[in-house]
Design a protein around this motif. Sequence first.
Motif, PDB file in Angstrom:
ATOM      1  N   GLN A 178      14.108  56.233  40.509  1.00 59.36           N
ATOM      2  CA  GLN A 178      13.727  56.018  39.111  1.00 59.36           C
ATOM      3  C   GLN A 178      13.180  54.619  38.879  1.00 59.36           C
ATOM      4  O   GLN A 178      12.240  54.439  38.097  1.00 59.36           O
ATOM      5  CB  GLN A 178      14.934  56.278  38.214  1.00 59.36           C
ATOM      6  CG  GLN A 178      15.319  57.748  38.142  1.00 59.36           C
ATOM      7  CD  GLN A 178      16.429  58.008  37.157  1.00 59.36           C
ATOM      8  OE1 GLN A 178      17.143  57.078  36.723  1.00 59.36           O
ATOM      9  NE2 GLN A 178      16.613  59.257  36.771  1.00 59.36           N
TER      10      GLN A 178
ATOM     11  N   GLY B 102       6.767  63.812  33.637  1.00 61.44           N
ATOM     12  CA  GLY B 102       8.178  63.490  33.805  1.00 61.44           C
ATOM     13  C   GLY B 102       8.897  64.341  34.826  1.00 61.44           C
ATOM     14  O   GLY B 102      10.073  64.108  35.101  1.00 61.44           O
TER      15      GLY B 102
ATOM     16  N   GLU C  43      14.242  63.631  42.194  1.00 56.21           N
ATOM     17  CA  GLU C  43      15.519  64.125  41.696  1.00 56.21           C
ATOM     18  C   GLU C  43      16.392  64.504  42.881  1.00 56.21           C
ATOM     19  O   GLU C  43      15.916  65.130  43.832  1.00 56.21           O
ATOM     20  CB  GLU C  43      15.323  65.329  40.765  1.00 56.21           C
ATOM     21  CG  GLU C  43      14.574  64.977  39.482  1.00 56.21           C
ATOM     22  CD  GLU C  43      14.396  66.178  38.575  1.00 56.21           C
ATOM     23  OE1 GLU C  43      14.798  67.287  38.990  1.00 56.21           O
ATOM     24  OE2 GLU C  43      13.845  66.011  37.475  1.00 56.21           O
TER      25      GLU C  43
ATOM     26  N   ARG D 298      13.454  55.367  32.222  1.00 57.85           N
ATOM     27  CA  ARG D 298      14.578  56.201  32.646  1.00 57.85           C
ATOM     28  C   ARG D 298      15.928  55.511  32.518  1.00 57.85           C
ATOM     29  O   ARG D 298      16.957  56.081  32.889  1.00 57.85           O
ATOM     30  CB  ARG D 298      14.354  56.672  34.088  1.00 57.85           C
ATOM     31  CG  ARG D 298      13.187  57.646  34.217  1.00 57.85           C
ATOM     32  CD  ARG D 298      12.804  57.874  35.666  1.00 57.85           C
ATOM     33  NE  ARG D 298      11.724  58.848  35.811  1.00 57.85           N
ATOM     34  CZ  ARG D 298      10.425  58.568  35.635  1.00 57.85           C
ATOM     35  NH1 ARG D 298      10.042  57.340  35.308  1.00 57.85           N
ATOM     36  NH2 ARG D 298       9.513  59.516  35.777  1.00 57.85           N
TER      37      ARG D 298
ATOM     38  N   GLU E  43      18.201  57.525  30.222  1.00 58.77           N
ATOM     39  CA  GLU E  43      18.813  58.695  30.868  1.00 58.77           C
ATOM     40  C   GLU E  43      20.104  58.309  31.587  1.00 58.77           C
ATOM     41  O   GLU E  43      21.112  59.012  31.524  1.00 58.77           O
ATOM     42  CB  GLU E  43      17.815  59.312  31.850  1.00 58.77           C
ATOM     43  CG  GLU E  43      18.368  60.451  32.674  1.00 58.77           C
ATOM     44  CD  GLU E  43      17.439  60.867  33.793  1.00 58.77           C
ATOM     45  OE1 GLU E  43      17.942  61.386  34.822  1.00 58.77           O
ATOM     46  OE2 GLU E  43      16.210  60.665  33.667  1.00 58.77           O
TER      47      GLU E  43
ATOM     48  N   SER F  53       4.800  62.203  39.891  1.00 56.99           N
ATOM     49  CA  SER F  53       5.383  62.497  38.589  1.00 56.99           C
ATOM     50  C   SER F  53       4.325  63.152  37.709  1.00 56.99           C
ATOM     51  O   SER F  53       3.240  62.594  37.494  1.00 56.99           O
ATOM     52  CB  SER F  53       5.897  61.215  37.935  1.00 56.99           C
ATOM     53  OG  SER F  53       6.479  61.488  36.684  1.00 56.99           O
TER      54      SER F  53
ATOM     55  N   ASP G  43       9.500  53.881  37.351  1.00 59.22           N
ATOM     56  CA  ASP G  43       9.381  53.142  36.089  1.00 59.22           C
ATOM     57  C   ASP G  43       8.600  51.844  36.229  1.00 59.22           C
ATOM     58  O   ASP G  43       8.080  51.332  35.234  1.00 59.22           O
ATOM     59  CB  ASP G  43      10.775  52.812  35.537  1.00 59.22           C
ATOM     60  CG  ASP G  43      11.473  54.020  34.949  1.00 59.22           C
ATOM     61  OD1 ASP G  43      10.797  55.046  34.759  1.00 59.22           O
ATOM     62  OD2 ASP G  43      12.687  53.934  34.687  1.00 59.22           O
TER      63      ASP G  43
END
Length: 530
Positions: free
Chosen positions: A377, A441, A492, A325, A328, A438, A381
């Motif tokens: 994130q 994604g 999120e 991520r 992003e 998750s 990850d």
Amino acid sequence: MSLISTLARLEAVSTGRAQPAATVRHRHLGDRPLVFVPLTTAGEAGAPLGALVGTDRDAPRLLAVPQPRDRDLRFAFLAELADVVLPYVDSYAEAVEPAERTETDPETGKRVKVEVDLCADAPQLIVPSRAGIDLVRLLGRSTRFRRTAEQDPETPYPAPPRVPLLGRWLTHFGERARVPGSSLLLAMTDVLGRHWVTGQSTLEDQHLGALLAWIDPPEGETGAEAALRAELERDAQGQLTCPPAGPATDPAFDNKLLAPAIERYDRARTALAAAEDGLEADDRLGALTAAEREVRDLVLSRTRPTWDAVWRGLDLLRELPEGARAEERWTRDRWSFTGHRDRVLAGEPPQPRRDDAVTAANKLATREREQARLEAQEALDDPLVMAGRRLSGEAFAGEVTDVVMAYSDGKRPSPRPLVTVRTDDRPQLGERTKVYRSLGGKPQSAEFVADEEDGAYVVLRVLDKMGRGKEPEPGSVPEKGDRVCFTLFEHEQRGGAKLPDPEETPWTHGGPPGEAALEAADPVTAEDVL
């Protein structure tokens, strides 16, 4: 500090070597970063003494100010810095790619998608330590409002033509560095400290040489021994063999080497001004050139070790694979860079000294949201980061032992399968607590139903991401024997309430509404004097 960070620090002390705090790199590193190693004068906040800057580790550009109290020489330094930074920034401003952005239609007030140009890449500025970020912000603050002779022929002490533009870009880099997860402006000590845990304090980690000594100590030395040598070892002249990462200088260097060299430069310049004929002027010009070269050599001797250390740190970071991520977050940096490029090209004024109430509130909300997003994130990850969240009860992992299909009540029942997970973790679960995992994604939510055998088994009800049919889509529900990981934190972040437009700000926050008096473009303040 988390429990796992404390354990890693104790392990570093025991083994004599820094311990990994991450298994992937959580910051984007560009292919051609601009490294900036500044040096400032003691006793004068922000007065530049010199710098090494460039994108080639073997050919840095040396900038030096032989007399930091001279305004013209300081402006000459900033002009040279602009000659390096601005072409580097411009090299990323032309290559664009099509992208979609959501905007409000002024006629209908609805949110619509429009196609715009997004810069394909963005510049990246890297400084040795956190103090370097503060200096970048200060340089931007004290140069972006300067007037040039072209803008105002009557202005006293006009700035070189491109210095105000340099200040605007440095301000943008400095402001973006305050956004968690941004990579436009990075401090090498902060990035290394995020990925390795040493056996010293976080304050001591701001010494780049000591930090690298813990991460990659020389053969036959422990990290503690190498770090102590990096901090204290001096040569025969009493100078540190590993200078501080800047921008501050060592007092012994200031008193024994720098001050006498600047004094010789001042005497040579005074003698040149007093020269009566051409032959005498030539001799004294040679003495002035030699004195200036001496100051430049001193600046190089203090900045080159730090320059090499920054590139060594980049090599260590590039050995880690980039987090999934991180790209992003870099895309958001590209949007930020593109937006500021457009504002500059449109001829908008520089960033204000003080934000209005709405802008300040939006910035604060953005930083809070990005901090929560970054923490989520990084955990998603990186299994090592997730382990820290599991130790604190913010996540749990285990094996699915049973799946029972169930449906919601109502005229159109939806699937709500019950999933039993065997876990050794101790999550902080309460009645109907929502958890997330998750899935492709995207976050799939579930709610806590019950636990069994003193928390060894956790029963969850899956709530979404199973399709619109009566039966869940294949792969949307965990199966017996699957290893799963659920978090108690959202993946999120949600946006906050919409704030009023600046012109509609109430009197309690800077009003009353109406046309405000414009602030003078460049009033002289204490912060403006380098």
